[in-house]
Design an enzyme around this catalytic site. Sequence first.
Site, PDB file in Angstrom:
ATOM      1  N   ASP A 141       0.947  -0.996  -0.122  1.00 14.04           N
ATOM      2  CA  ASP A 141       0.057  -0.102   0.102  1.00 14.04           C
ATOM      3  C   ASP A 141       1.287   1.335   0.199  1.00 14.04           C
ATOM      4  OD1 ASP A 141      -2.315   1.776   0.393  1.00 14.04           O
ATOM      5  OD2 ASP A 141      -3.077   0.775   2.539  1.00 14.04           O
TER       6      ASP A 141
ATOM      7  N   ASP B 283      -8.974   3.359  -1.892  1.00 13.00           N
ATOM      8  CA  ASP B 283      -9.863   3.811  -0.877  1.00 13.00           C
ATOM      9  C   ASP B 283     -10.908   4.633  -1.342  1.00 13.00           C
ATOM     10  OD1 ASP B 283      -7.113   3.274   0.532  1.00 13.00           O
ATOM     11  OD2 ASP B 283      -6.999   5.294   1.724  1.00 13.00           O
TER      12      ASP B 283
END
Length: 944
Positions: A544, A619
């Site tokens: 990430d 996200d």
Amino acid sequence: MRSEWAEPIQSIIKMATFTERMAPVLLLWLAVCLSGTWAVDRGNFKTCDQSAFCKRQRALKPGQSPYRALLETLELTNTRLTLQLINDNNKVRLLLELYRLQGNMTRVKINELKPLKPRYEVPDVLIQEPPTEPMSLLSQDENGVVLSLGAESQRVIVSARPFRLDIMEGREVLMSVNSRGLLAFEHLRMRKDTQADPEAEKKEEADPANQAEEAVNEEEEKVEDGMWEETFKSHSDSKPNGPSAVSLDFSLPGVEHVYGIPEHADTLKLKTTDGGDPYRLYNLDVFQYELYNPMALYGAVPVMLAHNAQRTTGIFWLNAAETWVDISSNTAGKTVFGKMLDYVQGSSETPQTDVRWISESGIIDVFVMLGPKPQDVFSQYASLTGTQAFPPLSALAYHQCRWNYNDQEDVQAVDAGFDQHDIPYDFIWLDIEHTDGKRYFTWDPHKFATPRDMLQGIMDKKRKMVAIVDPHIKVDSNYKIHNEIRSRGYYIKNKDGGDYEGWCWPGNAGYPDFTNPEMRAWWASMFAYDQYEGSMENLYTWNDMNEPSVFNGPEVTMHKDAVHGAWEHRDLHNLYGFYVQMATAEGLVQRSGGVERPFVLTRAFFAGSQRYGAVWTGDNAAEWDHLKISIPMCLSLGLVGVSFCGADVGGFFKTPSSELLVRWYQTGAYQPFFRAHAHLDTPRREPWLFGPENTALIREAVRQRYALLPYWYQLFYHAYRTGHPVMRPLWVEYPQDTATFAMDDQFLIGRDLLVHPVTEEGARGITAYLPGKGEVWFDVHTFQKHNGAQNLYVPVTMSSIPVYQRGGSIIPRKIRVRRSSTCMEHDPYTLYVALSPQRTAEGELYIDDGHTFNFNKKEFIHRRLSFANNVLSSINLAPDAQFSTQSWIERILILGASKPSKVTLKTADGQESQLEFDFDASMSVLTLRKPGMNAGADWTVVLQ
């Protein structure tokens, strides 16, 4: 203030290195705490007007190209044309290289003839130097040259003044380059308004090789804002090499639909950008991104596809710097009525789309992929950058994730919850809180004290785990990983030569230079079982924040004047995440001695990232529009090689209603990467927490995914072999059906399954478009038959997932319920044979061990399943392959069948037996019960 944010805020405040420049970060954290939600602040991210090079280039007017081809410099070998171009305004010369590539592609490279220093050329993305084909000179005069491109009727016309390329087939112009005269190439030069480096300036003046650069006129040498330094908010970007942008325009006659250039939260068909910002390709950590705009997101694949009913083509712009893409069209804004009026009145205007690429640095290196079919473009691009990595079978199953599962007991409880509620899953995930103080490759000594015990408990149930390993490294002299990277000099440097440091989850962090192959090799070695303490063979990895995300950096990323060896970060920014995933995937392969296939999920990506694993859409939020946008976002990625895509089921931010959560599971179950994930600030949302009715609906969606795993697996095998996408827009299979060209609320899985998820709140029905005149489609739940080439209104309830199987296909399923995919290994198959109107059908069955690279050693089963003339047969497609399976065929359903008088099974050894069957006359479904033949054997079933 929310308790979970207190610790990071306090750590920021306590840090001795806190400066005024940290104030924006602190304010960001405080805003999150006080509001309880993330929302994108568009002011944190540049518009084209705020990006100096984009603004400069966009100010150029079409039709005023200063570039002229110097035909007397033309050199043509069998496989390569070179030609100098000159900018008549400043006399700077460029070198054009033109190649005809195998597979119906043309490569155009443009660089400075004599740059002051080398310009960045993207390494490691192409899987090889592309093989070339012969070109020949057909004609030449003072206006230009005509080249044959090898293919019988394809040629390139090079016009001299102004410079222009036209790629022709017969009389048709397939694509024009610089037809609008927007080629721009900002040559490297010494700064003239400062005596910062007089010695270097004297040296330059003494070098005759650079005299052309001295011919730059005064107007150009006038230093404009942003040419040598640029400020955005509180951040200053020094530009020691000065302006270096490149730009080129492409015209696509006859084209109204273009696609690709992910990642953007936008429709599948790209919009024109005349009235606003161009599409931006610049990997960024964008909190709770907005939908339906051209803002940059986490990944960048500079590939665009153009399609009309006659042809599909593609443009691959190989440049890793910040890039903006402008799209204009002569039919944009015309109503359907206006287009009809044009047709009635005989308007001679051919539809055309014009595309302009603008990059901050590097060279122009572009691959024109000439199709002509969609599948040809996929194969052409795959020949350049490789195909989708073939994942372990288990990675195609269901993944359960959250930021964060609290401790080992929590993991155990969630694992038990799936068994208690009879819902299968394969992977449970751990986010950043599992580490010892955000130190990656470690475990929290209190919450995850015995990680091997935890992993062994999961392994005993034939399940796996993913743990996050991010590329920001806590600056801590007691942290082995940091000490090793620093001592080896593997950190990215700042412009002054020290280690670049920024702020991320651990606080002060260093950023390893993954562009350095020695750094990548060292990083890969850290995944060895004796290096990564507590790891086992069922632990996989998630990268990430690898844009890279820098909380206190410009646009929440790294300063462009940071240094990677000889190059600035600006030159290669979009490659960083590509390299992180590459090194991580290599680490997982190496730890098994090269035996086991890796699984690595990445947030940032570039062209070629498909070779190393999966991506997700970042996200997102628990909103209906975010559910809808997951479809075009993944379709766009599939078109440019990245098949293994998914979105956080349920939405990462905010809290979904039970209806939204159920609909998201139903949609995610039919997308390639199927993972639920949620922000730590949201209430828990394991599938059984919303009441028994919703648990049952989610359970059914997940089970549908597991039943189809054989089909998903064979599609990923094909994606690995061919580069064809797994999840496809309808136009890919129906390229002449204009009704499909802008469709992105439904999609195909392979050729044979059409899915129209329910993505509207409170929906009572959906309208699905079933393509294919003369074709039929079968509802996979009811087996009802529908004709193709129609809009079908479908009433829906909360249990509905509208899915249709194409008549003429055979799809294998495994329908026994197990706790994980590994438990299904030896389970039997059910074949769903959907007959075409001609009463034929074809499909495949692919089987291997599901997790190693042994399929490359011919250890697999690959069979063609075929139905014709009332005979269903299984034929070996790989007679030289060796693999055995315990699985058998336990049931065959033939949809659209007639009732036979008897059914005979014939096996390879000459044995014959009669099969029991049932026939449902109301739905024309024939069910053959317990035929029992081995899935890897030759056999035929005869209907009489």
